[in-house]
Design a protein around this motif. Structure first.
Motif, PDB file in Angstrom:
ATOM      1  N   GLU A 130      32.868  53.093  38.287  1.00 12.91           N
ATOM      2  CA  GLU A 130      33.639  52.208  37.421  1.00 12.91           C
ATOM      3  C   GLU A 130      33.164  50.761  37.551  1.00 12.91           C
ATOM      4  N   LYS A 186      31.436  48.541  34.507  1.00 17.81           N
ATOM      5  CA  LYS A 186      32.081  47.278  34.135  1.00 17.81           C
ATOM      6  C   LYS A 186      31.084  46.132  34.206  1.00 17.81           C
ATOM      7  N   GLU A 193      27.793  57.313  33.032  1.00 15.48           N
ATOM      8  CA  GLU A 193      28.948  57.582  33.890  1.00 15.48           C
ATOM      9  C   GLU A 193      28.831  58.971  34.520  1.00 15.48           C
TER      10      GLU A 193
END
Length: 370
Positions: free
Chosen positions: A123, A127, A109
């Motif tokens: 994001e 995911k 991240e």
């Protein structure tokens, strides 16, 4: 490398329409489509004996890509990988561990955010990775890196689209961008490739706010032996109108219009760009056929802001991303794909003529993770 399909006058109509069988890719029909700046056609054209010439159609020809990357393309890809080397090193360093755990996801991240990918794209990627890991049951970080490459390729795929030349005569291309993004230089490179492929080009020096821009474009016109419409101190909309009118009268294939560089926060100047577009439409009701924005790859998340602002004002049809050869992090293309997926026609890795190339989603994803 680029392939162009220049128009010819269409043959006289037959006495009665006859359905023709679809030709195999290696046996091209006599009526080839409009010029398409595509990695596939560029890679395949040498094997087919150079540029293909025929009548213009809206849909570009579908030529299979050879399994081996041509040497010229590979040379350029090596430059792209070198330009994105720091980002690739930061992201790849995440996968050196022995297992896939929360610490790895947290490090990934951070690496994606540092690459200018932005929060929405980061994001989404995380995911998708978690979902694919759960579905596939993979446990090794190296396998996860391969999944990341595939995920980024899928995300960037909507940006991969060829620039088609020849569906209209002339094809009017309006080019915008902020000062310093490499707008005029990109126009010069594009002119060179068009001229080398026997497409007739007319340049319009509508960046009349900056005297150096007109002089710079004149140098490119002389270097490429193409005509230019330039008026000292003239209204940029008037120059654009004259250029489109001249392009039609002289039978040019392409009219390239260089507009003044400006920031999207300069609302009065953005209104001037809208005026240029309206005036172009008075010269040709179907124009401009392409509205391109040139973006400096070093501007990070500000690039997304520029894309949104110029798209809202002008209705962008394509992007040119420049300067991916130094401190540019590259992840901003993922942000663009997630937040405003305008096609990326070209990406540049330097100032030389051969350092502007067509965008390929998988090649870029691989360079970003090499």
């Amino acid at each position: 490398m680029f392939s162009f399909f220049k128009k010819k006058s269409p043959p006289p109509p037959a006495a009665a329409p006859v359905a023709a069988p679809v030709a195999a890719p290696a046996e091209l029909p006599s009526a080839a489509p409009a010029a398409a700046f595509s990695a596939a056609s560029a890679a395949a054209s040498p094997a087919l004996g150079g540029s293909l010439i025929g009548s213009a159609l809206v849909t570009p020809i579908d030529i299979p890509v050879p399994s081996a990357t041509p040497p010229e393309r590979q040379k350029w890809l090596d430059k792209l990988k070198a330009g994105l080397g720091k980002t690739a090193s930061n992201i790849s360093g995440v996968f050196v561990g022995a297992q896939i755990d929360e610490a790895l996801y947290e490090d990934l991240e951070g690496a994606l955010l540092m690459s200018d990918a932005g929060v929405p794209a980061t994001e989404y990627v995380l995911k998708e990775l978690r979902r694919k890991v759960k579905d596939s049951g993979i446990t090794h970080p190296v396998a996860l890196k391969n999944v990341l490459t595939a995920t980024l390729t899928e995300m960037l795929q909507p940006l991969q689209k060829p620039l088609v030349i020849g569906a209209q005569t002339p094809t009017v291309i309006m080019v915008a961008g902020v000062n310093g993004a490499g707008k005029t230089t990109s126009i010069g490179k594009l002119t060179k490739h068009l001229a080398d492929s026997q497409a007739t080009v007319l340049l319009a020096a509508a960046d009349t706010f900056r005297a150096a821009a007109r002089e710079q474009l004149t140098v490119w016109a002389d270097r490429n032996t193409v005509e230019i419409i330039s008026q000292d101190g003239a209204d940029p909309a008037a120059v654009s109108f004259d250029a489109v009118s001249a392009g039609k009268a002289r039978g040019k294939d392409v009219v390239l219009i260089d507009t003044a560089g400006r920031l999207p926060t300069q609302l009065h100047l953005m209104e001037e760009l809208k005026k240029i577009k309206r005036v172009i439409q008075k010269a040709d009701g179907t124009a401009p056929h392409e509205v391109l924005l040139v973006i400096d790859g070093n501007t990070g998340q500000n690039a997304v802001t520029q894309v949104k602002a110029f798209d809202d004002a002008l209705g962008l049809t394509g992007l040119i991303i420049t300067k991916l050869d130094g401190t540019a992090k590259g992840g901003v293309l993922a942000a663009i794909a997630r937040e405003r997926p305008i096609p990326v026609y070209f990406i540049g890795v330097g100032e030389k003529l051969d350092e502007l190339e067509t965008f390929n989603a998988r090649e870029f994803a691989q360079a970003l993770l090499a």
